[in-house]
Design a protein around this motif. Structure first.
Motif, PDB file in Angstrom:
ATOM      1  N   GLN A  25      36.374  56.244  58.831  1.00 37.24           N
ATOM      2  CA  GLN A  25      35.809  57.324  59.641  1.00 37.24           C
ATOM      3  C   GLN A  25      34.581  57.914  58.959  1.00 37.24           C
ATOM      4  O   GLN A  25      34.525  58.026  57.740  1.00 37.24           O
ATOM      5  CB  GLN A  25      36.859  58.429  59.828  1.00 37.24           C
ATOM      6  CG  GLN A  25      38.114  57.969  60.556  1.00 37.24           C
ATOM      7  CD  GLN A  25      37.832  57.558  61.990  1.00 37.24           C
ATOM      8  OE1 GLN A  25      37.122  58.250  62.722  1.00 37.24           O
ATOM      9  NE2 GLN A  25      38.396  56.437  62.404  1.00 37.24           N
ATOM     10  N   ASP A  26      33.594  58.273  59.758  1.00 36.46           N
ATOM     11  CA  ASP A  26      32.397  58.987  59.282  1.00 36.46           C
ATOM     12  C   ASP A  26      31.516  58.149  58.365  1.00 36.46           C
ATOM     13  O   ASP A  26      30.620  58.698  57.707  1.00 36.46           O
ATOM     14  CB  ASP A  26      32.791  60.279  58.545  1.00 36.46           C
ATOM     15  CG  ASP A  26      33.656  61.197  59.386  1.00 36.46           C
ATOM     16  OD1 ASP A  26      33.384  61.296  60.600  1.00 36.46           O
ATOM     17  OD2 ASP A  26      34.613  61.779  58.851  1.00 36.46           O
ATOM     18  N   ILE A  27      31.725  56.853  58.309  1.00 35.55           N
ATOM     19  CA  ILE A  27      30.873  55.994  57.486  1.00 35.55           C
ATOM     20  C   ILE A  27      31.006  54.563  58.002  1.00 35.55           C
ATOM     21  O   ILE A  27      32.062  54.155  58.479  1.00 35.55           O
ATOM     22  CB  ILE A  27      31.269  56.083  55.988  1.00 35.55           C
ATOM     23  CG1 ILE A  27      30.223  55.398  55.109  1.00 35.55           C
ATOM     24  CG2 ILE A  27      32.653  55.499  55.745  1.00 35.55           C
ATOM     25  CD1 ILE A  27      30.406  55.688  53.620  1.00 35.55           C
ATOM     26  N   GLU A  28      29.915  53.805  57.949  1.00 39.00           N
ATOM     27  CA  GLU A  28      29.926  52.412  58.380  1.00 39.00           C
ATOM     28  C   GLU A  28      30.409  51.536  57.233  1.00 39.00           C
ATOM     29  O   GLU A  28      29.809  51.541  56.156  1.00 39.00           O
ATOM     30  CB  GLU A  28      28.516  51.982  58.802  1.00 39.00           C
ATOM     31  CG  GLU A  28      27.947  52.781  59.957  1.00 39.00           C
ATOM     32  CD  GLU A  28      26.482  52.476  60.200  1.00 39.00           C
ATOM     33  OE1 GLU A  28      25.870  51.776  59.355  1.00 39.00           O
ATOM     34  OE2 GLU A  28      25.944  52.935  61.210  1.00 39.00           O
ATOM     35  N   GLY A  29      31.480  50.789  57.443  1.00 41.63           N
ATOM     36  CA  GLY A  29      32.059  49.977  56.380  1.00 41.63           C
ATOM     37  C   GLY A  29      31.966  48.489  56.653  1.00 41.63           C
ATOM     38  O   GLY A  29      32.379  48.020  57.718  1.00 41.63           O
ATOM     39  N   LEU A  30      31.418  47.734  55.692  1.00 40.54           N
ATOM     40  CA  LEU A  30      31.315  46.289  55.801  1.00 40.54           C
ATOM     41  C   LEU A  30      31.976  45.643  54.589  1.00 40.54           C
ATOM     42  O   LEU A  30      31.721  46.047  53.450  1.00 40.54           O
ATOM     43  CB  LEU A  30      29.856  45.814  55.858  1.00 40.54           C
ATOM     44  CG  LEU A  30      29.082  45.999  57.175  1.00 40.54           C
ATOM     45  CD1 LEU A  30      28.733  47.470  57.421  1.00 40.54           C
ATOM     46  CD2 LEU A  30      27.808  45.152  57.149  1.00 40.54           C
ATOM     47  N   VAL A  31      32.850  44.679  54.830  1.00 43.97           N
ATOM     48  CA  VAL A  31      33.435  43.868  53.761  1.00 43.97           C
ATOM     49  C   VAL A  31      32.657  42.563  53.703  1.00 43.97           C
ATOM     50  O   VAL A  31      32.581  41.832  54.702  1.00 43.97           O
ATOM     51  CB  VAL A  31      34.922  43.583  54.012  1.00 43.97           C
ATOM     52  CG1 VAL A  31      35.464  42.638  52.933  1.00 43.97           C
ATOM     53  CG2 VAL A  31      35.721  44.876  54.022  1.00 43.97           C
ATOM     54  N   LEU A  32      32.089  42.267  52.561  1.00 43.11           N
ATOM     55  CA  LEU A  32      31.346  41.026  52.355  1.00 43.11           C
ATOM     56  C   LEU A  32      32.251  40.056  51.599  1.00 43.11           C
ATOM     57  O   LEU A  32      32.488  40.198  50.413  1.00 43.11           O
ATOM     58  CB  LEU A  32      30.061  41.305  51.566  1.00 43.11           C
ATOM     59  CG  LEU A  32      29.128  42.356  52.181  1.00 43.11           C
ATOM     60  CD1 LEU A  32      27.891  42.552  51.309  1.00 43.11           C
ATOM     61  CD2 LEU A  32      28.731  41.975  53.608  1.00 43.11           C
ATOM     62  N   ARG A  33      32.766  39.097  52.325  1.00 41.57           N
ATOM     63  CA  ARG A  33      33.656  38.098  51.722  1.00 41.57           C
ATOM     64  C   ARG A  33      32.811  37.004  51.074  1.00 41.57           C
ATOM     65  O   ARG A  33      32.393  36.053  51.718  1.00 41.57           O
ATOM     66  CB  ARG A  33      34.539  37.461  52.788  1.00 41.57           C
ATOM     67  CG  ARG A  33      35.650  38.295  53.358  1.00 41.57           C
ATOM     68  CD  ARG A  33      36.368  37.389  54.358  1.00 41.57           C
ATOM     69  NE  ARG A  33      37.502  37.995  55.015  1.00 41.57           N
ATOM     70  CZ  ARG A  33      38.105  37.454  56.077  1.00 41.57           C
ATOM     71  NH1 ARG A  33      37.641  36.314  56.578  1.00 41.57           N
ATOM     72  NH2 ARG A  33      39.139  38.042  56.623  1.00 41.57           N
ATOM     73  N   TYR A  34      32.568  37.138  49.790  1.00 43.21           N
ATOM     74  CA  TYR A  34      31.783  36.135  49.080  1.00 43.21           C
ATOM     75  C   TYR A  34      32.616  34.880  48.836  1.00 43.21           C
ATOM     76  O   TYR A  34      33.828  34.951  48.612  1.00 43.21           O
ATOM     77  CB  TYR A  34      31.323  36.675  47.728  1.00 43.21           C
ATOM     78  CG  TYR A  34      30.499  37.928  47.794  1.00 43.21           C
ATOM     79  CD1 TYR A  34      29.218  37.927  48.326  1.00 43.21           C
ATOM     80  CD2 TYR A  34      31.001  39.131  47.298  1.00 43.21           C
ATOM     81  CE1 TYR A  34      28.461  39.090  48.376  1.00 43.21           C
ATOM     82  CE2 TYR A  34      30.250  40.289  47.335  1.00 43.21           C
ATOM     83  CZ  TYR A  34      28.980  40.276  47.884  1.00 43.21           C
ATOM     84  OH  TYR A  34      28.234  41.424  47.924  1.00 43.21           O
ATOM     85  N   GLY A  35      31.952  33.747  48.836  1.00 43.72           N
ATOM     86  CA  GLY A  35      32.598  32.520  48.403  1.00 43.72           C
ATOM     87  C   GLY A  35      32.714  32.497  46.895  1.00 43.72           C
ATOM     88  O   GLY A  35      32.409  33.477  46.207  1.00 43.72           O
ATOM     89  N   GLY A  36      33.171  31.383  46.361  1.00 45.03           N
ATOM     90  CA  GLY A  36      33.255  31.242  44.912  1.00 45.03           C
ATOM     91  C   GLY A  36      31.867  31.330  44.293  1.00 45.03           C
ATOM     92  O   GLY A  36      30.969  30.569  44.662  1.00 45.03           O
ATOM     93  N   PHE A  37      31.686  32.272  43.397  1.00 41.28           N
ATOM     94  CA  PHE A  37      30.380  32.452  42.763  1.00 41.28           C
ATOM     95  C   PHE A  37      30.056  31.279  41.843  1.00 41.28           C
ATOM     96  O   PHE A  37      30.911  30.754  41.134  1.00 41.28           O
ATOM     97  CB  PHE A  37      30.366  33.723  41.906  1.00 41.28           C
ATOM     98  CG  PHE A  37      30.353  35.009  42.673  1.00 41.28           C
ATOM     99  CD1 PHE A  37      29.704  35.131  43.887  1.00 41.28           C
ATOM    100  CD2 PHE A  37      30.999  36.127  42.161  1.00 41.28           C
ATOM    101  CE1 PHE A  37      29.681  36.329  44.575  1.00 41.28           C
ATOM    102  CE2 PHE A  37      30.986  37.337  42.838  1.00 41.28           C
ATOM    103  CZ  PHE A  37      30.328  37.444  44.048  1.00 41.28           C
TER     104      PHE A  37
END
Length: 321
Positions: free
Chosen positions: A167-179
């Motif tokens: 709530q009250d903030i835009e949230g993005l999960v960045l699912r990175y691959g194996g670095f």
């Protein structure tokens, strides 16, 4: 814009800070290690030292920075020794940072009036191990993971439930691959296991992995500062591949002998169900959504060329087995 980066001294942070600075952003860089302060300052960031699990310290650091965007890159992956049999034990501190640490950053971000938070996730093994070899963000997480991976998967479930619906903030999960990237940025334990032929192909090696070069991961994160709706995004290259295909190429790139092959039963004895799953059952990830909605294209579209370029300096005489 002003960006608060937690975990600035980690592997991706070392790529992300200079890229943010070069793009004209003002970066407040949080690290738990006082030894990394000078390097962050030299890179052009404003360093702050705080433990991600110290609620008061984190909230104070974030509110004091008054950022528009908060980025969560806190892990303890550099401390791992590579024991996949005790998977959850290896990730215990990282799991706390992905849950409690996330809560602290969200509290600080809301108090500071930040408009967006970007959080580090992972693309690959957490996905359901049924159906096709490549999964999108619409596919479910694994409902029945190996027991030794269940706590780590629970941390990802928490993150992916809390962040996009915040709530009250835009949230993005960045699912990175194996670095992957230059050897200096990789876990020493993994490199040594491959060099000494202690990282075998187990069973048919059909487990599919997705990779991303650290520089591409940083570029996607910068793109997500102001692109993409709240949600989950796979940040991976264009070529998911089975272990039986990428592991020999990785060994060759390091100048090592080809990996050994061991039967599934022996792999299970040595690495447990979690290790067997990683080698034979896990699925890769599609980057179509990130390309479409973040306007991102990996500069290293395939690990094939990426491995050769990243480890060119490592091709010395192979270590004796």
């Amino acid at each position: 814009m002003r960006v608060f980066l937690a975990g600035a001294g980690g592997a991706i942070g070392r790529y992300l800070v200079p890229r943010l600075i070069a793009d004209g952003h003002e970066v407040v860089a949080m690290t738990r290690s006082p030894k990394k302060v000078d390097a962050l300052r030299d890179a052009g960031a404003f360093p702050v030292v705080a433990d991600g699990l110290d609620r008061d310290a984190v909230v104070s650091a974030v509110t004091g920075a008054e950022p528009e965007v908060v980025i969560h890159q806190m892990t303890a992956l550099g401390d791992m020794v590579g024991n996949v049999r005790k998977f959850d034990a290896e990730f215990a501190l990282t799991n706390q940072l992905r849950t409690k640490g996330l809560d602290h950053l969200l509290e600080g971000a809301r108090a500071a009036g930040a408009r967006r938070i970007l959080v580090q996730g992972y693309a690959g093994w957490p996905s359901i191990r049924e159906g096709g070899p490549v999964k999108s963000e619409d596919d479910p997480l694994d409902p029945h993971p190996p027991a030794a991976m269940s706590q780590t998967l629970d941390a990802f479930r928490y993150m992916e439930r809390i962040v996009p619906g915040a709530q009250d903030i835009e949230g993005l999960v960045l699912r990175y691959g194996g670095f992957y990237g230059p050897a200096r940025d990789m876990p020493k334990a993994m490199l040594e296991q491959v060099r000494k032929r202690r990282f075998p192909i187990v069973g048919d090696g059909a487990g599919v992995w997705s990779f991303v070069h650290l520089d591409d991961a940083a570029a996607a994160t910068v793109a997500a500062l102001d692109r993409g709706a709240p949600g989950i995004y796979n940040i991976v290259d264009d070529e998911p591949a089975p272990v039986a295909e990428w592991l020999p190429a990785f060994a060759e790139a390091l100048g090592a002998k080809p990996p050994r092959h061991v039967p599934a039963w022996l792999g299970r004895l040595a690495a447990g169900e979690s290790g067997l799953s990683m080698m034979t059952k896990v699925r890769g990830a599609s980057n179509a959504k990130a390309k479409r909605e973040l306007g991102w294209e990996p500069a290293h579209p395939s690990w094939r060329q990426g491995f050769r370029e990243a480890y060119a300096a490592e091709r010395a005489a192979p270590v004796a087995a």
